[in-house]
Design an enzyme around this catalytic site. Structure first.
Site, PDB file in Angstrom:
ATOM      1  N   GLU A  53       0.800  -0.943   0.022  1.00 35.66           N
ATOM      2  CA  GLU A  53       0.052   0.047  -0.006  1.00 35.66           C
ATOM      3  C   GLU A  53       1.008   1.276   0.017  1.00 35.66           C
ATOM      4  OE1 GLU A  53      -2.244  -2.838   2.788  1.00 35.66           O
ATOM      5  OE2 GLU A  53      -0.171  -2.598   2.252  1.00 35.66           O
ATOM      6  N   CYS A  81      -3.125  -2.609   7.529  1.00 32.64           N
ATOM      7  CA  CYS A  81      -2.353  -2.708   8.948  1.00 32.64           C
ATOM      8  C   CYS A  81      -2.812  -1.137   9.334  1.00 32.64           C
ATOM      9  CB  CYS A  81      -0.764  -2.815   9.037  1.00 32.64           C
ATOM     10  SG  CYS A  81       0.354  -1.858   8.167  1.00 32.64           S
ATOM     11  N   CYS A  84      -0.440   1.472   7.208  1.00 33.76           N
ATOM     12  CA  CYS A  84      -1.021   1.549   5.820  1.00 33.76           C
ATOM     13  C   CYS A  84      -2.432   2.288   5.994  1.00 33.76           C
ATOM     14  CB  CYS A  84      -1.097   0.043   5.235  1.00 33.76           C
ATOM     15  SG  CYS A  84       0.546  -0.441   4.671  1.00 33.76           S
TER      16      CYS A  84
END
Length: 155
Positions: A53, A81, A84
């Site tokens: 990402e 996560c 990101c």
């Protein structure tokens, strides 16, 4: 269209798999065209921030010469996560499409939801379950093979 773009993200995940990286792929689309592609490079680059990402956001920003990606959408094979998810908010992405959820470190609905639970200045729309089985399958196969490799080294 969603499935077509997620298949492109899966192609990126397969590139990561071949490099023995956790197979996560991401693409960014603007006006119906892919402007950035990326996959995890954490192991190879020895850098914790080399998630698909983050790399895709950097490439898209460079491509359009702007950090605001509000007219763009991201397709990512695994739920982002916290790092990101924060970058997605900061980049002002309009919407993200998620393949499968991450029940260990996910931050877009499974463990926590950075995109909804906090009053940030930008709201990112999201949709989950796009090609869920395919996105889960590549991850399951990767970790199965990783466990086999680790087991062989111990013998």
């Amino acid at each position: 269209m969603k499935e077509i773009f997620m298949k492109e993200a899966l192609k990126e995940a397969k590139k990561a798999y071949k490099k023995l990286e956790v197979p996560v792929g991401a693409i960014i689309v603007k006006d119906g065209k892919i402007i950035a592609r990326a996959h995890n490079l954490k192991e190879g680059k020895k850098c914790a921030t080399k998630h698909a990402e983050i790399i895709a956001i950097q490439k898209a920003s460079k491509k359009i010469s702007a950090w605001r990606l509000s007219d763009c959408e991201m397709y990512v094979t695994l739920e982002p996560c916290t790092m990101c998810a924060g970058a997605i908010i900061q980049a002002r992405l309009g919407k993200i499409y998620i393949g499968t959820m991450d029940y260990k470190t996910g931050a877009c609905g499974s463990i926590l939801n950075v995109l909804e639970d906090y009053p940030f200045n930008h709201k990112v729309e999201y949709e989950t379950g796009i090609l869920k089985n395919e996105c889960e399958s590549i991850l399951q196969e990767f970790f199965k093979q990783l466990r086999k490799r680790k087991k062989c080294r111990r013998i």
